[in-house]
Design a protein around this motif. Structure first.
Motif, PDB file in Angstrom:
ATOM      1  N   GLU A 134      -4.913  -3.943  11.525  1.00 18.66           N
ATOM      2  CA  GLU A 134      -5.259  -5.140  10.753  1.00 18.66           C
ATOM      3  C   GLU A 134      -4.481  -5.229   9.440  1.00 18.66           C
ATOM      4  OE1 GLU A 134      -9.512  -5.476  10.127  1.00 18.66           O
ATOM      5  OE2 GLU A 134      -9.878  -4.493  12.058  1.00 18.66           O
ATOM      6  N   LEU A 135      -3.897  -4.130   9.013  1.00 23.46           N
ATOM      7  CA  LEU A 135      -3.209  -4.090   7.723  1.00 23.46           C
ATOM      8  C   LEU A 135      -1.759  -4.529   7.909  1.00 23.46           C
ATOM      9  CD1 LEU A 135      -4.696  -0.791   6.283  1.00 23.46           C
ATOM     10  CD2 LEU A 135      -5.389  -3.149   5.810  1.00 23.46           C
ATOM     11  N   HIS A 136      -1.447  -5.732   7.471  1.00 26.95           N
ATOM     12  CA  HIS A 136      -0.117  -6.299   7.687  1.00 26.95           C
ATOM     13  C   HIS A 136       0.770  -6.256   6.453  1.00 26.95           C
ATOM     14  CE1 HIS A 136      -0.987  -7.514  11.760  1.00 26.95           C
ATOM     15  NE2 HIS A 136      -2.171  -7.877  11.337  1.00 26.95           N
ATOM     16  N   MET A 137       0.278  -5.676   5.367  1.00 31.96           N
ATOM     17  CA  MET A 137       1.126  -5.540   4.180  1.00 31.96           C
ATOM     18  C   MET A 137       2.075  -4.361   4.380  1.00 31.96           C
ATOM     19  SD  MET A 137      -1.920  -3.813   3.867  1.00 31.96           S
ATOM     20  CE  MET A 137      -3.014  -5.044   3.218  1.00 31.96           C
ATOM     21  N   PRO A 138       3.210  -4.342   3.647  1.00 31.42           N
ATOM     22  CA  PRO A 138       4.101  -3.178   3.738  1.00 31.42           C
ATOM     23  C   PRO A 138       3.374  -1.913   3.243  1.00 31.42           C
ATOM     24  CG  PRO A 138       5.179  -5.008   2.612  1.00 31.42           C
ATOM     25  CD  PRO A 138       3.737  -5.375   2.755  1.00 31.42           C
ATOM     26  N   VAL A 139       3.513  -0.841   3.997  1.00 34.05           N
ATOM     27  CA  VAL A 139       2.859   0.423   3.659  1.00 34.05           C
ATOM     28  C   VAL A 139       3.925   1.513   3.564  1.00 34.05           C
ATOM     29  CG1 VAL A 139       1.144   2.141   4.346  1.00 34.05           C
ATOM     30  CG2 VAL A 139       0.764  -0.287   4.894  1.00 34.05           C
ATOM     31  N   LEU A 140       3.952   2.196   2.430  1.00 40.40           N
ATOM     32  CA  LEU A 140       4.840   3.341   2.238  1.00 40.40           C
ATOM     33  C   LEU A 140       4.026   4.602   2.437  1.00 40.40           C
ATOM     34  CD1 LEU A 140       7.562   4.572   1.372  1.00 40.40           C
ATOM     35  CD2 LEU A 140       6.767   4.387  -1.009  1.00 40.40           C
ATOM     36  N   LEU A 141       4.480   5.455   3.345  1.00 41.20           N
ATOM     37  CA  LEU A 141       3.834   6.729   3.646  1.00 41.20           C
ATOM     38  C   LEU A 141       4.720   7.850   3.121  1.00 41.20           C
ATOM     39  CD1 LEU A 141       2.945   5.899   7.367  1.00 41.20           C
ATOM     40  CD2 LEU A 141       1.393   5.789   5.397  1.00 41.20           C
ATOM     41  N   LEU A 142       4.157   8.696   2.269  1.00 47.63           N
ATOM     42  CA  LEU A 142       4.910   9.800   1.666  1.00 47.63           C
ATOM     43  C   LEU A 142       4.288  11.126   2.100  1.00 47.63           C
ATOM     44  CD1 LEU A 142       5.239   8.283  -1.914  1.00 47.63           C
ATOM     45  CD2 LEU A 142       6.891   8.173  -0.035  1.00 47.63           C
ATOM     46  N   TRP A 143       5.117  11.974   2.732  1.00 48.63           N
ATOM     47  CA  TRP A 143       4.618  13.240   3.279  1.00 48.63           C
ATOM     48  C   TRP A 143       5.555  14.377   2.948  1.00 48.63           C
ATOM     49  CZ3 TRP A 143       1.300   9.765   4.693  1.00 48.63           C
ATOM     50  CH2 TRP A 143       0.060  10.192   5.166  1.00 48.63           C
ATOM     51  N   GLY A 144       4.969  15.570   2.795  1.00 46.34           N
ATOM     52  CA  GLY A 144       5.746  16.788   2.669  1.00 46.34           C
ATOM     53  C   GLY A 144       5.728  17.533   3.991  1.00 46.34           C
ATOM     54  N   ASP A 145       6.840  18.127   4.368  1.00 48.06           N
ATOM     55  CA  ASP A 145       6.868  18.824   5.659  1.00 48.06           C
ATOM     56  C   ASP A 145       6.317  20.246   5.581  1.00 48.06           C
ATOM     57  OD1 ASP A 145       8.939  20.285   4.520  1.00 48.06           O
ATOM     58  OD2 ASP A 145      10.437  19.685   5.996  1.00 48.06           O
ATOM     59  N   ALA A 146       5.800  20.621   4.402  1.00 49.07           N
ATOM     60  CA  ALA A 146       5.182  21.944   4.246  1.00 49.07           C
ATOM     61  C   ALA A 146       3.723  21.810   3.805  1.00 49.07           C
ATOM     62  CB  ALA A 146       5.973  22.771   3.232  1.00 49.07           C
ATOM     63  N   ASP A 147       3.066  20.739   4.228  1.00 47.97           N
ATOM     64  CA  ASP A 147       1.672  20.486   3.847  1.00 47.97           C
ATOM     65  C   ASP A 147       0.749  20.844   5.006  1.00 47.97           C
ATOM     66  OD1 ASP A 147      -0.781  19.581   3.001  1.00 47.97           O
ATOM     67  OD2 ASP A 147      -0.138  17.523   2.614  1.00 47.97           O
ATOM     68  N   LEU A 170       0.857  -1.176   0.000  1.00 46.98           N
ATOM     69  CA  LEU A 170       0.000   0.000   0.000  1.00 46.98           C
ATOM     70  C   LEU A 170       0.899   1.234   0.000  1.00 46.98           C
ATOM     71  CD1 LEU A 170      -2.998   0.895   0.241  1.00 46.98           C
ATOM     72  CD2 LEU A 170      -2.755   0.705   2.715  1.00 46.98           C
ATOM     73  N   VAL A 171       0.526   2.240  -0.787  1.00 50.54           N
ATOM     74  CA  VAL A 171       1.243   3.511  -0.820  1.00 50.54           C
ATOM     75  C   VAL A 171       0.231   4.612  -0.518  1.00 50.54           C
ATOM     76  CG1 VAL A 171       2.628   5.128  -2.182  1.00 50.54           C
ATOM     77  CG2 VAL A 171       2.881   2.646  -2.549  1.00 50.54           C
ATOM     78  N   LEU A 172       0.476   5.355   0.537  1.00 47.90           N
ATOM     79  CA  LEU A 172      -0.402   6.452   0.942  1.00 47.90           C
ATOM     80  C   LEU A 172       0.390   7.751   0.938  1.00 47.90           C
ATOM     81  CD1 LEU A 172      -2.183   4.717   3.956  1.00 47.90           C
ATOM     82  CD2 LEU A 172      -3.011   4.937   1.594  1.00 47.90           C
ATOM     83  N   THR A 173      -0.156   8.737   0.279  1.00 53.51           N
ATOM     84  CA  THR A 173       0.515  10.020   0.126  1.00 53.51           C
ATOM     85  C   THR A 173      -0.367  11.140   0.662  1.00 53.51           C
ATOM     86  OG1 THR A 173       1.522   9.170  -1.889  1.00 53.51           O
ATOM     87  CG2 THR A 173       1.625  11.532  -1.576  1.00 53.51           C
ATOM     88  N   VAL A 174       0.146  11.922   1.574  1.00 47.67           N
ATOM     89  CA  VAL A 174      -0.517  13.093   2.149  1.00 47.67           C
ATOM     90  C   VAL A 174      -2.025  12.893   2.296  1.00 47.67           C
ATOM     91  CG1 VAL A 174       1.282  14.712   1.482  1.00 47.67           C
ATOM     92  CG2 VAL A 174      -0.595  14.331  -0.098  1.00 47.67           C
ATOM     93  N   THR A 175      -2.399  11.924   3.095  1.00 48.49           N
ATOM     94  CA  THR A 175      -3.791  11.565   3.299  1.00 48.49           C
ATOM     95  C   THR A 175      -4.116  11.539   4.778  1.00 48.49           C
ATOM     96  OG1 THR A 175      -5.445   9.841   2.867  1.00 48.49           O
ATOM     97  CG2 THR A 175      -3.202   9.095   3.303  1.00 48.49           C
ATOM     98  N   SER A 176      -5.386  11.446   5.095  1.00 50.26           N
ATOM     99  CA  SER A 176      -5.742  11.182   6.489  1.00 50.26           C
ATOM    100  C   SER A 176      -5.593   9.692   6.754  1.00 50.26           C
ATOM    101  CB  SER A 176      -7.180  11.605   6.784  1.00 50.26           C
ATOM    102  OG  SER A 176      -8.108  10.656   6.293  1.00 50.26           O
ATOM    103  N   GLY A 177      -5.749   8.896   5.717  1.00 44.19           N
ATOM    104  CA  GLY A 177      -5.670   7.454   5.883  1.00 44.19           C
ATOM    105  C   GLY A 177      -6.709   6.922   6.839  1.00 44.19           C
ATOM    106  N   GLY A 178      -7.658   7.752   7.205  1.00 43.45           N
ATOM    107  CA  GLY A 178      -8.710   7.330   8.108  1.00 43.45           C
ATOM    108  C   GLY A 178      -8.459   7.659   9.568  1.00 43.45           C
ATOM    109  N   VAL A 179      -7.509   8.538   9.850  1.00 44.86           N
ATOM    110  CA  VAL A 179      -7.316   8.973  11.243  1.00 44.86           C
ATOM    111  C   VAL A 179      -7.874  10.386  11.400  1.00 44.86           C
ATOM    112  CG1 VAL A 179      -5.280   7.533  11.644  1.00 44.86           C
ATOM    113  CG2 VAL A 179      -4.974   9.884  10.898  1.00 44.86           C
ATOM    114  N   ASP A 180      -8.247  10.726  12.617  1.00 45.76           N
ATOM    115  CA  ASP A 180      -8.757  12.061  12.917  1.00 45.76           C
ATOM    116  C   ASP A 180      -7.589  13.041  12.874  1.00 45.76           C
ATOM    117  OD1 ASP A 180      -9.933  14.365  13.856  1.00 45.76           O
ATOM    118  OD2 ASP A 180     -10.413  13.561  15.823  1.00 45.76           O
TER     119      ASP A 180
END
Length: 151
Positions: A89-102, A42-52
């Motif tokens: 529950e998500l046990h697959m490798p997850v790459l999180l990509l973030w910008g520090d100016a977002d 899974l690759v998630l980029t600048v998202t909430s990903g479902g967290v508050d």
């Protein structure tokens, strides 16, 4: 949101790696929760990903976005899907990509996801904003390639 997830699920009919940005991250996480046997990475980029995000310093983008897009469906603005309790529950490798100016999805959101996802790796792009997929496309592609090579 549930309709979008329902539309995506039939497409996950073989090993798949969802790559999602911003609101698409919620769709990707929901799909991975429903088809974990088919989502290899899974690759998630600048998202909430479902967290508050409210307690994590996120700027509320909705008023300006609604004003600029008056025909936008209400669900897009009103959705507050919270998947925090299910992320472990998500046990697959997850790459999180973030910008520090977002300001929309600050680094603290990525850090929180990295805490909650068992196999997450967070990469922070100095000076990048919410559009880091465009502004840092070559570096993002390289990180995704490396991520996919991992088992």
């Amino acid at each position: 949101m549930a309709d979008l997830v329902a539309r995506v699920l039939p497409e996950i009919d073989q090993p798949t790696t969802p790559v999602a940005q911003s609101m698409g991250g919620i769709v990707a996480v929901c799909a991975a929760l429903q088809r974990p046997e088919r989502v290899t990475h899974l690759v998630l980029t600048v998202t909430s990903g479902g967290v508050d995000m409210s307690a994590l310093g996120a700027q509320d983008w909705r008023p300006d976005f609604a004003a600029a897009n008056p025909n936008l469906p209400r669900w897009f603005l009103d959705d507050r899907t919270d998947l925090t309790a299910r992320l472990a529950e998500l046990h697959m490798p997850v790459l999180l990509l973030w910008g520090d100016a977002d300001p929309i999805s600050p680094v603290r959101v990525g850090q929180r996801l990295a805490e909650l996802l068992p196999r997450a790796e967070l990469h922070i792009f100095p000076g990048a904003g919410h559009d880091l997929g465009f502004t840092h496309a070559a570096e993002v592609a390289g990180l995704i390639d490396r991520h996919l090579a991992k088992g």
